[in-house]
Enzyme design. Sequence first.
Site, PDB file in Angstrom:
ATOM      1  N   ARG A 309       0.865  -1.180   0.000  1.00  0.00           N
ATOM      2  CA  ARG A 309       0.000   0.000   0.000  1.00  0.00           C
ATOM      3  C   ARG A 309       0.897   1.225   0.000  1.00  0.00           C
ATOM      4  O   ARG A 309       1.919   1.254   0.667  1.00  0.00           O
ATOM      5  CB  ARG A 309      -0.898   0.059   1.244  1.00  0.00           C
ATOM      6  CG  ARG A 309      -1.837  -1.105   1.431  1.00  0.00           C
ATOM      7  CD  ARG A 309      -2.665  -0.901   2.696  1.00  0.00           C
ATOM      8  NE  ARG A 309      -3.331  -2.126   3.103  1.00  0.00           N
ATOM      9  CZ  ARG A 309      -4.524  -2.498   2.682  1.00  0.00           C
ATOM     10  NH1 ARG A 309      -5.180  -1.729   1.831  1.00  0.00           N
ATOM     11  NH2 ARG A 309      -5.077  -3.613   3.100  1.00  0.00           N
ATOM     12  N   ARG A 341      -6.441  -5.362  -0.161  1.00  0.00           N
ATOM     13  CA  ARG A 341      -7.863  -5.059  -0.035  1.00  0.00           C
ATOM     14  C   ARG A 341      -8.106  -3.576   0.198  1.00  0.00           C
ATOM     15  O   ARG A 341      -7.543  -2.963   1.089  1.00  0.00           O
ATOM     16  CB  ARG A 341      -8.461  -5.860   1.115  1.00  0.00           C
ATOM     17  CG  ARG A 341      -9.956  -5.651   1.265  1.00  0.00           C
ATOM     18  CD  ARG A 341     -10.529  -6.539   2.337  1.00  0.00           C
ATOM     19  NE  ARG A 341     -11.956  -6.311   2.475  1.00  0.00           N
ATOM     20  CZ  ARG A 341     -12.716  -6.924   3.362  1.00  0.00           C
ATOM     21  NH1 ARG A 341     -12.187  -7.804   4.174  1.00  0.00           N
ATOM     22  NH2 ARG A 341     -14.004  -6.662   3.450  1.00  0.00           N
ATOM     23  N   HIS A 371       3.032  -9.887   1.228  1.00  0.00           N
ATOM     24  CA  HIS A 371       2.819  -8.918   2.295  1.00  0.00           C
ATOM     25  C   HIS A 371       4.133  -8.401   2.858  1.00  0.00           C
ATOM     26  O   HIS A 371       4.153  -7.613   3.805  1.00  0.00           O
ATOM     27  CB  HIS A 371       1.984  -9.559   3.405  1.00  0.00           C
ATOM     28  CG  HIS A 371       1.209  -8.591   4.222  1.00  0.00           C
ATOM     29  ND1 HIS A 371       1.689  -8.051   5.392  1.00  0.00           N
ATOM     30  CD2 HIS A 371      -0.009  -8.046   4.031  1.00  0.00           C
ATOM     31  CE1 HIS A 371       0.795  -7.227   5.892  1.00  0.00           C
ATOM     32  NE2 HIS A 371      -0.246  -7.199   5.094  1.00  0.00           N
ATOM     33  N   TYR A 404       0.136   5.035  12.277  1.00  0.00           N
ATOM     34  CA  TYR A 404       0.275   3.687  12.803  1.00  0.00           C
ATOM     35  C   TYR A 404       1.669   3.454  13.365  1.00  0.00           C
ATOM     36  O   TYR A 404       2.656   3.998  12.874  1.00  0.00           O
ATOM     37  CB  TYR A 404      -0.032   2.650  11.716  1.00  0.00           C
ATOM     38  CG  TYR A 404      -1.470   2.639  11.313  1.00  0.00           C
ATOM     39  CD1 TYR A 404      -2.437   2.121  12.164  1.00  0.00           C
ATOM     40  CD2 TYR A 404      -1.883   3.174  10.099  1.00  0.00           C
ATOM     41  CE1 TYR A 404      -3.774   2.128  11.809  1.00  0.00           C
ATOM     42  CE2 TYR A 404      -3.215   3.183   9.729  1.00  0.00           C
ATOM     43  CZ  TYR A 404      -4.154   2.656  10.599  1.00  0.00           C
ATOM     44  OH  TYR A 404      -5.463   2.662  10.244  1.00  0.00           O
TER      45      TYR A 404
END
Length: 937
Positions: A309, A341, A371, A404
């Site tokens: 992302r 997603r 990932h 985050y």
Amino acid sequence: MPGTSPDGMSPTEQLAAIRERVLSLVERQSRVFERELRPLLKKGGVQILDWEDLKKAQREELRKVFDERVYPVLTPLAVDPAHPFPYISDLSLNLAVVVRDPSSGARRFARVKTPPLLPRFLRVPGGRRYVPLEQVIAAHLDRLFPGMKIVTQHAFRVTRDADVDVEVDEAGDLLETLETLLRGRQRSPEAVRLEVAASMPQDLRAILLRELRLKRSDLYVIDGLLDCGDLGSLTDLNRPALKAKPWLGTTPTQLGAPLSEPRDIFEVLREGDVLVHHPYDRFSTSVEAFVDQAADDPDVLAIKQTIYRTSDEGEAPIVRSLTRAAAAGKETVALVELTARGDEQANIAWARTLEKAGVHVVYGVVGLKTHAKTVLVVRREDGGIRRYCHIGTGNYNPETATVYEDVGLLSADPELCADVADLFNGLTGYSNAAHYRKILVAPGTLRPRLLELIREEARHEDEQSRRPGDHRRPLRRVTCGRVDRPDRPRHLLPPAAGQGTVGVDSCALDRRLVSRALADLPLRERRGRARLLDRIGRPDATQPRESRRMRRSGHRTGAEATSRGDPARQPGRRRPRLGARAGRLDESADGDRDRRACAPARARRGPRLEGGGRLMSTVGKPLTAGVDLGGTKIQTVVLRDEEIVASARVLTPQTGDAGDVIEAIAGTIRTSLGDAGANGDLRGIGIGTPGSIDADSGVVSLAANVPGFADHVELGPRVSQAMDGTKVTIDNDVRVGILGEYRRGAGRPFKNVLGVWVGTGVGGGLILDGELHDGRGAAGEIGHLIVKPGGRPCGCGRRGCLEAYAGRARMELRARQLHKQGHKTILFKIMEKSGRQRLSSGVYARALAKGDRMTQRLIDEATWALGIALASAQNLLDLEAIIVGGGLGDRLGQPFVDRVVEQMTPHLFVPDKPPLVLRTELGDLSGAVGAAVLAGG
């Protein structure tokens, strides 16, 4: 779906349990809004009213707003044999309306959708009072159904399935297959949830459930405001005291550089690894800077990176670096995970952008979701070829990196880099490495090694339990994410008493492990990190829960560093100073995307001292504050020594008088000082402002772009009075911007520099022989250099000025003229959707990214005019460098600068010796930093 999950529940039982939990969360959300948030907003001067609460005069004012802005875009859709039930788009807010024909008595159902491009809350004229848009529409339904009796109306919202299922084995081209699925998903028939207002009667609920093919268990009744997420739009209000203070990370100690020399990340990594902890360590000056330097370094031969992302709009710095590397001839590889997603569409766009730039783009391993977050850099050095890498959690996204909590490791360790190289060979080719030196990779070595570690801990705990009186906790704890296989670690732990247990946490840290790591850090960094210790082990110490867009699903291919070396080793203490990337504290321009991070308050400041101060590494050294006053935003920074210690930004008030603007300036300064923890230690304030400046008296005039500043305003004295007599120095906004870049940004290597700031207007500043050139007060006013005699009218009253073509205010005027003439554009739709009253730089950037033709035309005209003006300045002054900044220059980035150079080159008198045309390094902090420098003398 037969069978049960490891917790012993069937899918039906799981869904029922989830529903019970969601119902309690929905009830809590409504309760918090009505009983806590709404009263607090009212106390802060912001009221959210219902239509019934309005007075007659207020309703009349909103009727005018409805007629002018709302009614023209509404489309009522009837439901009868000739009109099938309409498609209800995902997460749209709608009104279910029942009308009755007075002549026949027949009742009919209709749906009215609230336009998503209009603000959710309409402002009641005369104050900060707002009414939900759906209530305003409901009060005027008679205009949409003339001659009919409105029986009832109620709000509802539908949620549709966001999953994209790709049969990889049957997909001939994954990219095209996914694009086809995404187009189909835009009108997916799969509704999964219906939210309705509590006032909606049962018969109307039944109609919606039937037409949407939902069960009663999919119905959620909301006793209050539907879609509370739209309340986020209120954060754009100019109320600094009500907003969360922005979190400002620091540059990791090893990567900080003095102003007199450039930072060499590769040299730092050759001395030792660098452990980064976001958002406490700044992403832009660590990971982003690592990739950026690799792209520009002529000795770098190859860059390989995974992208799961990144930024979903505008210009992603990491992607920009990769495209620049490919253009320089470096071997550049990007693995783009298309099935992330919620980010599928953005990743497809980035993949095409990278391919067009010459980057080798691959889409991972068939049947797996990649990932891993890692970068590999291959560099040619004196001793041969050397590799550098970054490996970590999180994403290569500068926005989420400020929110985050994630960790990463920058390293030149030969074994770790060799592992990452092997990993990329497996991801891009057919390599299937079975053994790695220091990393664990799923689905190969990760699971077996984790299970082995669990067995070791079980044996260790068993030995501890056999020692009388020894009840110590096991030192090691296993941290793991989602495990999709049924052979979960819990099956390895013997249930018998005395066999020991091992804690397996989704995100857990042992305090003693952190204490050991902190012991090896320099005192300054140890103080900051130690403040996190009281959170470790608590339930709220884990990473903030992911948003709907950030959730992952499916099998994963991951990489995790397992080196037992000392990643936090410091090769030498370096004081972090404002360096090449400090301007990326906040990448947003014109306040277009204010970042409000959720880092804990106790981690933002040091422990309290006697007397209420804060422990800081530079206590005792004076502060200077700098303010960049613009027509759209007010940006403030606070400097201590040569370091930014705080920053704040608010939108410039668009109503009221100069007093409101001055109040906002003082508010941002106080906010920044509060973040710096030193309210009483301010040496001076510098302000960069547009308009005609009298520096001696502190008076500003003719600053038409700033509300209330068209006439004479005693800016300096009034701000000084508001700040308890602190000395205030003012100067032209662009002049202080170029001063900031010359002293601490892109202009440092040069003695003769022109700065051109392209924002609401176009301004300039000159550095000649190392000094800020004043002339007789108007030096550098390049915005009023004539580029087309007799051309478009400029705000100064003349025709053909550069600002008439490249200033945002005149560009907006031109856009509105073209729009009235019938030219199509999405500029104004984007403006309204973002809640703005003017076309900001961010609006232009988003429209440009979507291929809007009118925007491209306006930008082409702006770069044409800039090319002529800059060539004229170069022919006259023979400059070493030209720095392009301002809201538009910063937001549109390198492609904008490249286009200006292309337009400038044909007009140069000596084309073989062109100046370097550079972007600002401090970004939209340039003006505030320069003003702070000005305040410090």
